[in-house]
Design a protein around this motif. Structure first.
Motif, PDB file in Angstrom:
ATOM      1  N   GLN A   1       0.835  -1.207   0.000  1.00 25.91           N
ATOM      2  CA  GLN A   1       0.000   0.000   0.000  1.00 25.91           C
ATOM      3  C   GLN A   1       0.869   1.256   0.000  1.00 25.91           C
ATOM      4  OE1 GLN A   1      -3.269  -0.658  -0.455  1.00 25.91           O
ATOM      5  NE2 GLN A   1      -2.533  -2.753  -0.302  1.00 25.91           N
TER       6      GLN A   1
ATOM      7  N   THR B   1       2.715   1.601  -3.575  1.00 25.69           N
ATOM      8  CA  THR B   1       1.774   1.972  -4.651  1.00 25.69           C
ATOM      9  C   THR B   1       1.029   3.269  -4.308  1.00 25.69           C
ATOM     10  OG1 THR B   1       0.115   0.530  -3.630  1.00 25.69           O
ATOM     11  CG2 THR B   1       1.381  -0.399  -5.439  1.00 25.69           C
TER      12      THR B   1
ATOM     13  N   SER C   1      -1.364   3.815  -2.292  1.00 31.59           N
ATOM     14  CA  SER C   1      -2.810   3.556  -2.353  1.00 31.59           C
ATOM     15  C   SER C   1      -3.517   4.312  -1.242  1.00 31.59           C
ATOM     16  CB  SER C   1      -3.077   2.062  -2.189  1.00 31.59           C
ATOM     17  OG  SER C   1      -2.454   1.352  -3.238  1.00 31.59           O
TER      18      SER C   1
END
Length: 411
Positions: free
Chosen positions: A77, A80, A82
């Motif tokens: 996470q 990326t 996210s």
């Protein structure tokens, strides 16, 4: 990225209270597990002792894998960047924080399994690499540069030690971010996650070669590492989702909505198919090539006591998630997702059972106290450690730079 414009009525300082039935239940489960292991090891029956060691390896490995999957989820996470997962990141962080304890438990099991000759006897036995010994095995001797006791234990310590260090540091940086604010902790976490993912990606296949594949030292598969990684990742995702749903049902984490659940469902769906792809590719290539030293692996698993489980594993881990999770609305329903999580966790227990048992217990004809009791014990241990860790910090990473994005997540 407005971190501090929380105009919502959410209590980001809320903490989970680990008490009552959940805590007592987990302690009872641990006691049941200890009793089952003691029963197996002190039974005096060689096959029951072998079965107990095999079950300890199964659950120790499973426990370590799901905690490692928690660390992998957190790092993924971060790298990326996210935003969707910022509101639920405390759950995989709690799992990652328990990784050092899980690693030590697995290391003890593996060490005892070596010394007692109850686990790795296919390559660690008296005179197996000595040309003059009646036990000499030329195939194992050819692999002895890799498969030897000092190298094996050293790799276990390096792999699990490095995963544990990264897992703990990433969790600590997130808790520090709660106190300090700013982007310092986030930037450090980003860099560390990138390093961790490279190390993890290259070493998890070797870790599974050592821990599980070497139980049958004559056989090898270059796809085995990814098959194990897929099982680890699906199990980890299922546990993160399971804990999230149970917390939601108990009235916690109001800021997590059905869109977050949907995303977790998509990951579980996608990686269940990836697991099947690797499983099938390994199976099909060995079956099709029909090389005796390769096919012996599946021949063992097609014996009457394993064959039904072999096919049931495919139904639970592939057919069920494929048919259930393909529907968009289903991934947004807590009760169905709860069922799928439990089903997949049981399915991957069966998956590991089929990987481990035929190679460790030569005359396996039993299923009972060692299997069920050991599993209950480790479920209790996981629950106790992870939920205790979760209760020590607020359930929201309130200064996470993407928290606002997570609150408005909609798909």
């Amino acid at each position: 990225m407005g971190t501090h414009s929380h105009h919502h009525d959410y209590n980001f300082g809320e903490r989970y209270t680990f008490a009552g039935k959940a805590k007592i239940g987990s302690i009872i489960a641990i006691v049941v597990g200890i009793a089952a292991v003691a029963f197996g090891l002190l039974s005096g029956d060689h096959i029951t002792v072998e079965r107990t060691y095999a079950n300890l390896l199964l659950m120790g490995y499973y426990f370590t894998c799901v905690c490692a999957a928690g660390a992998f989820f957190v790092a993924l996470q971060l790298v990326t960047q996210s935003g969707w997962s910022a509101g639920l990141i405390r759950i995989p962080q709690a799992m990652a924080s328990v990784l050092p304890i899980a690693s030590v438990i697995l290391l003890v099991i593996v060490g005892l399994g070596l010394y007692s000759h109850n686990l790795y006897h296919h390559w660690y036995a008296e005179g197996i690499t000595d040309v003059n010994s009646p036990n000499y095995d030329s195939l194992v001797a050819g692999k002895s540069a890799f498969l030897n006791m000092p190298g094996f234990l050293l790799r276990q310590i390096i792999f699990m030690g490095s995963y544990s260090i990264f897992a703990v540091i990433l969790a600590r940086l997130s808790y520090k971010e709660d106190l300090d604010g700013g982007l310092n902790s986030y930037k450090k976490s980003f860099k560390l996650s990138a390093i961790f993912l490279v190390i993890f990606g290259f070493t998890t296949p070797i870790w599974s070669f050592d821990t599980i594949m070497s139980l049958e030292a004559h056989w090898f598969s270059t796809m085995f590492g990814w098959y194990n990684f897929a099982a680890m990742w699906v199990s980890g995702l299922s546990l993160i989702t399971l804990i999230l749903i149970l917390l939601k049902k108990a009235g916690y984490m109001a800021w997590v909505n059905e869109n977050h659940l949907h995303d977790l469902g998509k990951l579980m769906f996608g990686f269940s198919i990836f697991w099947t792809y690797v499983w099938f590719a390994q199976f099909m290539l060995i079956w099709y090539s029909n090389i005796p030293e390769e096919t012996v692996y599946f021949y063992k698993r097609w014996e009457p006591e394993y064959k039904p489980w072999f096919w049931l594993s495919i139904i639970i881990n592939f057919v069920a998630p494929l048919l259930i999770l393909v529907d968009r609305d289903v991934k947004r329903k807590q009760n169905i997702m709860l069922f799928v999580c439990i089903l997949l966790l049981l399915g991957h227990w069966l998956d590991y059972y089929i990987m481990i048992m035929p190679g460790t217990v030569e005359n396996h004809r039993g299923f009972g106290i060692p299997e069920i009791g050991t599993a209950i014990g480790f479920v209790g241990l996981f629950t106790f450690l992870v939920m205790s860790k979760l209760s020590k910090h607020p359930l929201a990473a309130k200064n996470h730079p993407f928290l606002e994005e997570s609150l408005h997540h909609q798909i």
